[in-house]
Design a protein around this motif. Structure first.
Motif: not given
Length: 105
Positions: A15, A18-19, A22-23, A72, A74, A85, A87-88
């Protein structure tokens, strides 16, 4: 053991920072939907749409939470059997911000 009977190595998930950030900003229902999307990616890492150009090597899965579409992003490394992953978030400025992030890494 022959290659045919060798058990498949489990896929690793990395992960990006940044992911995670953002999550965390998403509402609880959207976070659950993101978890479900990531499970789908783990099951079939080639399910996402492959990007071209500056984002070559990145795949994106799109899904809806109520009326909002989320993406998402990845990367899948088949040799190492690793999914990262990246970013989202919602579609607006998603690709531009993702490209900036990848260029800065």
């Amino acid at each position: 053991m022959s290659p045919l009977t060798e058990p498949a190595r489990p896929r690793d998930l990395i992960q990006a920072p940044r992911f995670g950030k953002s999550k965390r900003r998403l509402p609880a229902a959207a976070q659950l939907a993101v978890d479900e999307a990531v499970r789908g990616i783990m099951a079939d890492p080639l399910s996402g749409e492959a990007k071209t150009g500056a984002l070559k090597g990145v795949r994106v899965v799109k899904f809806k939470v109520q009326t909002q579409q989320l993406l998402v992003a990845y990367q899948f490394d088949a040799k190492r059997n690793v999914i990262e992953v990246l970013d989202v978030g919602p579609h607006e400025n998603f690709y531009r911000e993702l490209q900036k992030y990848l260029d800065a890494r």
